[in-house]
Design a protein around this motif. Structure first.
Motif, PDB file in Angstrom:
ATOM      1  N   ARG A  11      33.343  44.004  73.160  1.00 39.79           N
ATOM      2  CA  ARG A  11      32.558  43.127  72.305  1.00 39.79           C
ATOM      3  C   ARG A  11      33.293  42.854  71.006  1.00 39.79           C
ATOM      4  O   ARG A  11      33.784  43.754  70.359  1.00 39.79           O
ATOM      5  CB  ARG A  11      31.204  43.784  71.971  1.00 39.79           C
ATOM      6  CG  ARG A  11      30.244  43.832  73.119  1.00 39.79           C
ATOM      7  CD  ARG A  11      28.952  44.511  72.683  1.00 39.79           C
ATOM      8  NE  ARG A  11      28.353  43.840  71.540  1.00 39.79           N
ATOM      9  CZ  ARG A  11      27.564  42.782  71.644  1.00 39.79           C
ATOM     10  NH1 ARG A  11      27.296  42.257  72.829  1.00 39.79           N
ATOM     11  NH2 ARG A  11      27.044  42.225  70.574  1.00 39.79           N
ATOM     12  N   LYS A  12      33.372  41.578  70.655  1.00 37.67           N
ATOM     13  CA  LYS A  12      33.851  41.201  69.330  1.00 37.67           C
ATOM     14  C   LYS A  12      32.692  41.344  68.350  1.00 37.67           C
ATOM     15  O   LYS A  12      31.543  41.125  68.702  1.00 37.67           O
ATOM     16  CB  LYS A  12      34.344  39.757  69.304  1.00 37.67           C
ATOM     17  CG  LYS A  12      35.764  39.556  69.795  1.00 37.67           C
ATOM     18  CD  LYS A  12      36.197  38.144  69.471  1.00 37.67           C
ATOM     19  CE  LYS A  12      37.658  37.938  69.808  1.00 37.67           C
ATOM     20  NZ  LYS A  12      38.130  36.606  69.382  1.00 37.67           N
ATOM     21  N   GLY A  13      33.036  41.678  67.136  1.00 38.49           N
ATOM     22  CA  GLY A  13      32.024  41.713  66.097  1.00 38.49           C
ATOM     23  C   GLY A  13      32.266  40.613  65.088  1.00 38.49           C
ATOM     24  O   GLY A  13      33.066  39.707  65.318  1.00 38.49           O
ATOM     25  N   TYR A  14      31.579  40.689  63.964  1.00 40.69           N
ATOM     26  CA  TYR A  14      31.792  39.733  62.885  1.00 40.69           C
ATOM     27  C   TYR A  14      31.699  40.475  61.568  1.00 40.69           C
ATOM     28  O   TYR A  14      31.009  41.476  61.440  1.00 40.69           O
ATOM     29  CB  TYR A  14      30.805  38.559  62.935  1.00 40.69           C
ATOM     30  CG  TYR A  14      29.447  38.886  63.506  1.00 40.69           C
ATOM     31  CD1 TYR A  14      29.237  38.847  64.887  1.00 40.69           C
ATOM     32  CD2 TYR A  14      28.384  39.252  62.687  1.00 40.69           C
ATOM     33  CE1 TYR A  14      27.999  39.159  65.418  1.00 40.69           C
ATOM     34  CE2 TYR A  14      27.145  39.559  63.221  1.00 40.69           C
ATOM     35  CZ  TYR A  14      26.955  39.521  64.586  1.00 40.69           C
ATOM     36  OH  TYR A  14      25.738  39.836  65.122  1.00 40.69           O
ATOM     37  N   THR A  15      32.441  40.008  60.594  1.00 42.49           N
ATOM     38  CA  THR A  15      32.649  40.753  59.361  1.00 42.49           C
ATOM     39  C   THR A  15      31.479  40.626  58.396  1.00 42.49           C
ATOM     40  O   THR A  15      30.631  39.747  58.525  1.00 42.49           O
ATOM     41  CB  THR A  15      33.918  40.250  58.658  1.00 42.49           C
ATOM     42  OG1 THR A  15      33.709  38.891  58.246  1.00 42.49           O
ATOM     43  CG2 THR A  15      35.121  40.314  59.577  1.00 42.49           C
ATOM     44  N   THR A  16      31.492  41.493  57.376  1.00 38.25           N
ATOM     45  CA  THR A  16      30.483  41.400  56.316  1.00 38.25           C
ATOM     46  C   THR A  16      30.600  40.068  55.597  1.00 38.25           C
ATOM     47  O   THR A  16      29.601  39.494  55.166  1.00 38.25           O
ATOM     48  CB  THR A  16      30.658  42.548  55.305  1.00 38.25           C
ATOM     49  OG1 THR A  16      32.017  42.576  54.850  1.00 38.25           O
ATOM     50  CG2 THR A  16      30.316  43.885  55.934  1.00 38.25           C
ATOM     51  N   ALA A  67      18.845  37.286  55.540  1.00 38.44           N
ATOM     52  CA  ALA A  67      19.779  38.370  55.855  1.00 38.44           C
ATOM     53  C   ALA A  67      20.317  38.212  57.266  1.00 38.44           C
ATOM     54  O   ALA A  67      19.642  37.676  58.152  1.00 38.44           O
ATOM     55  CB  ALA A  67      19.098  39.727  55.706  1.00 38.44           C
ATOM     56  N   ILE A  68      21.547  38.676  57.464  1.00 34.75           N
ATOM     57  CA  ILE A  68      22.188  38.739  58.775  1.00 34.75           C
ATOM     58  C   ILE A  68      22.631  40.176  59.000  1.00 34.75           C
ATOM     59  O   ILE A  68      23.163  40.830  58.090  1.00 34.75           O
ATOM     60  CB  ILE A  68      23.398  37.794  58.857  1.00 34.75           C
ATOM     61  CG1 ILE A  68      22.975  36.341  58.680  1.00 34.75           C
ATOM     62  CG2 ILE A  68      24.140  37.972  60.181  1.00 34.75           C
ATOM     63  CD1 ILE A  68      22.136  35.786  59.808  1.00 34.75           C
ATOM     64  N   CYS A  69      22.429  40.672  60.203  1.00 39.16           N
ATOM     65  CA  CYS A  69      22.820  42.042  60.525  1.00 39.16           C
ATOM     66  C   CYS A  69      24.270  42.077  61.004  1.00 39.16           C
ATOM     67  O   CYS A  69      24.664  41.313  61.880  1.00 39.16           O
ATOM     68  CB  CYS A  69      21.901  42.608  61.612  1.00 39.16           C
ATOM     69  SG  CYS A  69      22.134  44.371  61.909  1.00 39.16           S
ATOM     70  N   THR A  70      25.064  42.958  60.415  1.00 32.67           N
ATOM     71  CA  THR A  70      26.469  43.070  60.792  1.00 32.67           C
ATOM     72  C   THR A  70      26.617  43.657  62.188  1.00 32.67           C
ATOM     73  O   THR A  70      25.728  44.333  62.703  1.00 32.67           O
ATOM     74  CB  THR A  70      27.246  43.959  59.806  1.00 32.67           C
ATOM     75  OG1 THR A  70      26.688  45.287  59.859  1.00 32.67           O
ATOM     76  CG2 THR A  70      27.146  43.422  58.393  1.00 32.67           C
ATOM     77  N   ASN A  71      27.779  43.410  62.764  1.00 28.32           N
ATOM     78  CA  ASN A  71      28.077  43.933  64.102  1.00 28.32           C
ATOM     79  C   ASN A  71      29.572  44.135  64.202  1.00 28.32           C
ATOM     80  O   ASN A  71      30.337  43.177  64.126  1.00 28.32           O
ATOM     81  CB  ASN A  71      27.586  42.967  65.184  1.00 28.32           C
ATOM     82  CG  ASN A  71      27.692  43.558  66.581  1.00 28.32           C
ATOM     83  OD1 ASN A  71      28.598  44.337  66.874  1.00 28.32           O
ATOM     84  ND2 ASN A  71      26.777  43.179  67.442  1.00 28.32           N
ATOM     85  N   ARG A 176      38.843  37.767  57.502  1.00 22.58           N
ATOM     86  CA  ARG A 176      38.598  37.107  58.777  1.00 22.58           C
ATOM     87  C   ARG A 176      37.103  36.985  58.983  1.00 22.58           C
ATOM     88  O   ARG A 176      36.319  37.655  58.345  1.00 22.58           O
ATOM     89  CB  ARG A 176      39.190  37.925  59.933  1.00 22.58           C
ATOM     90  CG  ARG A 176      40.693  37.971  59.948  1.00 22.58           C
ATOM     91  CD  ARG A 176      41.149  38.953  61.002  1.00 22.58           C
ATOM     92  NE  ARG A 176      40.900  40.318  60.580  1.00 22.58           N
ATOM     93  CZ  ARG A 176      40.694  41.324  61.404  1.00 22.58           C
ATOM     94  NH1 ARG A 176      40.650  41.139  62.693  1.00 22.58           N
ATOM     95  NH2 ARG A 176      40.468  42.534  60.940  1.00 22.58           N
ATOM     96  N   ASP A 177      36.700  36.134  59.922  1.00 20.36           N
ATOM     97  CA  ASP A 177      35.271  36.001  60.160  1.00 20.36           C
ATOM     98  C   ASP A 177      34.824  36.735  61.413  1.00 20.36           C
ATOM     99  O   ASP A 177      33.653  36.799  61.712  1.00 20.36           O
ATOM    100  CB  ASP A 177      34.861  34.518  60.250  1.00 20.36           C
ATOM    101  CG  ASP A 177      35.727  33.727  61.215  1.00 20.36           C
ATOM    102  OD1 ASP A 177      36.335  34.345  62.097  1.00 20.36           O
ATOM    103  OD2 ASP A 177      35.784  32.490  61.065  1.00 20.36           O
ATOM    104  N   SER A 178      35.776  37.306  62.165  1.00 23.73           N
ATOM    105  CA  SER A 178      35.388  38.072  63.342  1.00 23.73           C
ATOM    106  C   SER A 178      36.247  39.308  63.444  1.00 23.73           C
ATOM    107  O   SER A 178      37.342  39.377  62.901  1.00 23.73           O
ATOM    108  CB  SER A 178      35.539  37.240  64.627  1.00 23.73           C
ATOM    109  OG  SER A 178      36.867  36.808  64.797  1.00 23.73           O
ATOM    110  N   VAL A 179      35.749  40.304  64.149  1.00 25.12           N
ATOM    111  CA  VAL A 179      36.465  41.547  64.371  1.00 25.12           C
ATOM    112  C   VAL A 179      36.953  41.561  65.803  1.00 25.12           C
ATOM    113  O   VAL A 179      36.162  41.402  66.736  1.00 25.12           O
ATOM    114  CB  VAL A 179      35.532  42.763  64.128  1.00 25.12           C
ATOM    115  CG1 VAL A 179      36.286  44.059  64.383  1.00 25.12           C
ATOM    116  CG2 VAL A 179      34.981  42.725  62.712  1.00 25.12           C
ATOM    117  N   ASN A 180      38.250  41.710  65.984  1.00 25.76           N
ATOM    118  CA  ASN A 180      38.845  41.593  67.316  1.00 25.76           C
ATOM    119  C   ASN A 180      39.104  42.963  67.915  1.00 25.76           C
ATOM    120  O   ASN A 180      40.024  43.667  67.479  1.00 25.76           O
ATOM    121  CB  ASN A 180      40.178  40.833  67.242  1.00 25.76           C
ATOM    122  CG  ASN A 180      39.992  39.424  66.743  1.00 25.76           C
ATOM    123  OD1 ASN A 180      39.209  38.679  67.299  1.00 25.76           O
ATOM    124  ND2 ASN A 180      40.712  39.067  65.691  1.00 25.76           N
TER     125      ASN A 180
END
Length: 386
Positions: A11-16, A67-71, A176-180
């Motif tokens: 799963r890719k995530g997305y940054t704070t 609010a958005i929840c981080t992942n 970055r806007d996503s976590v790879n």
């Protein structure tokens, strides 16, 4: 986001930073529409569209909060599954201000490229937030944006923020806007493909910079194009895999390799460290101190560098005290270490090193910078120019 790497579903995530940007955009939209929004789509720089649920949306006249929840995806860190809020208040000033509230740390020491006393939010994240809000409110209106995270102070205890002089909460520093999530081998192979592509196009000279995961950061692209007057098409990211990427340059037959970038990262190579991740090696100040000592720096100077919290602070101190010649020495040692590593290769490329500060000011090179650039921009046998 689900992807496959080595037959494993990851799963890719997305940054704070992307969460703060999305939350600010939602809040601005809710004010203009005077309507609660419960989901937002966010397209990342990689072209992937995320559909994110909006947490705790609230409208109060010309002010709104969301609010958005981080992942973190498969790369879970201290901020995983944490709410990042944005409060937007519209006004008629035409100016957008951005600040950090509860749970967002404050800069207490110089050296991170941010002013002391300001919120610990990277300029790239600030730019993204401002752009997202401006896109919604238009050019005439203004807005005050406050990013906050109620769990931030508690979560920050599990990070290195205190060591870096960030107090009171987390930092929004992701560029970055996503976590790879990638294995090291998959990551290295992806970097090598970029080199192969450039070599196929006829390039025989390459600039390697630390990069931003798989690509150059926007700051590095500007550094190459503005400070060196070379097209960013001649540059590639090497991430932390310095040794691997140099070996790939040999395999692919590059004639000239120039390592360019933040001295805080590249200085490790002068100690023979070819995997520069901080989890592998964290010795920048020690390298600086050793080379300053070789130049005859007094003990008081060496001790002052040792006491610096970050490499950037140490670099500023070195420049302030007039010992900038150490960066030339370190650049020469970087090239010596590279030549030692590649000593058994039959087609060893010419290697140079050019060191810059975090804010892209030239610090030093292994030989005159004009000579390096002249060699790099000279027409190659394949007819490709820089």
């Amino acid at each position: 986001m689900m992807e496959w790497h080595k037959r494993k579903n990851v799963r890719k995530g997305y940054t704070t930073g992307s969460c703060a940007t999305a939350a600010a955009r939602i809040a601005a939209l809710m004010i203009l529409r005077q309507q609660i929004i419960e989901q937002i789509s966010l397209t990342t720089s990689a072209g992937i569209t995320l559909f994110l649920p909006v947490e705790h949306p609230l409208i109060e006249g010309q002010q709104a909060t969301a609010a958005i929840c981080t992942n973190g995806g498969n790369d879970i860190d201290a901020t995983h599954n944490m709410l990042i809020y944005a409060r937007v208040s519209l006004n008629n000033s035409g100016v957008i201000t951005i600040d950090g509230g509860e749970g967002i740390g404050r800069i207490t020491r110089a050296g991170l490229g941010l002013h002391v006393g300001t919120a610990a939010m990277h300029k790239t994240s600030r730019q993204a937030i401002e752009s997202a809000v401006r896109d919604v409110i238009g050019s005439a209106r203004g807005a005050d944006v406050v990013i906050f995270a109620p769990e931030g102070e508690k979560r920050a205890c599990k990070t290195y923020n205190a060591r870096l002089g960030i107090e009171g909460g987390i930092s929004i520093i992701g560029t970055r806007d996503s976590v790879n999530p990638m294995s090291a081998e998959s990551w290295k192979r992806a970097l090598a493909i970029e080199l192969e592509t450039k070599r196929t196009l006829g390039l025989e000279q390459i600039i390697l910079a630390p990069g931003n995961s798989l690509t150059l950061s926007s700051d590095e692209e500007r550094l190459v194009e503005e400070n060196l007057s070379i097209s960013a098409d001649h540059a590639a990211a090497m991430s932390n895999f310095v040794g691997y990427m140099l070996q790939e340059c040999v395999r692919l037959g590059f004639r000239h390799v120039v390592l360019v970038g933040d001295a805080g990262k590249l200085v490790k190579i002068a100690a023979g460290i070819f995997h520069t991740h901080s989890h592998v090696a964290d010795c920048q100040r020690e390298v600086l101190i050793a080379n300053l000592a070789l130049l005859g720096a007094p003990f008081e100077m060496l001790y002052a560098v040792e006491q610096c919290t970050t490499t950037e602070t140490a670099i500023d101190l070195i420049i302030e005290r007039g010992w900038q010649s150490v960066f030339e020495l370190i650049a020469k040692k970087i090239c010596q270490r590279i030549n030692e590593m590649l000593r058994f290769s039959h087609n060893r490329p010419v290697c140079d090193a050019v060191l810059f500060s975090l804010d892209n000011h030239f610090l030093g090179a292994n030989r005159p910078i004009n000579d390096i650039l002249a060699d790099f921009t000279r027409l190659s046998p394949s007819g490709v120019t820089a």
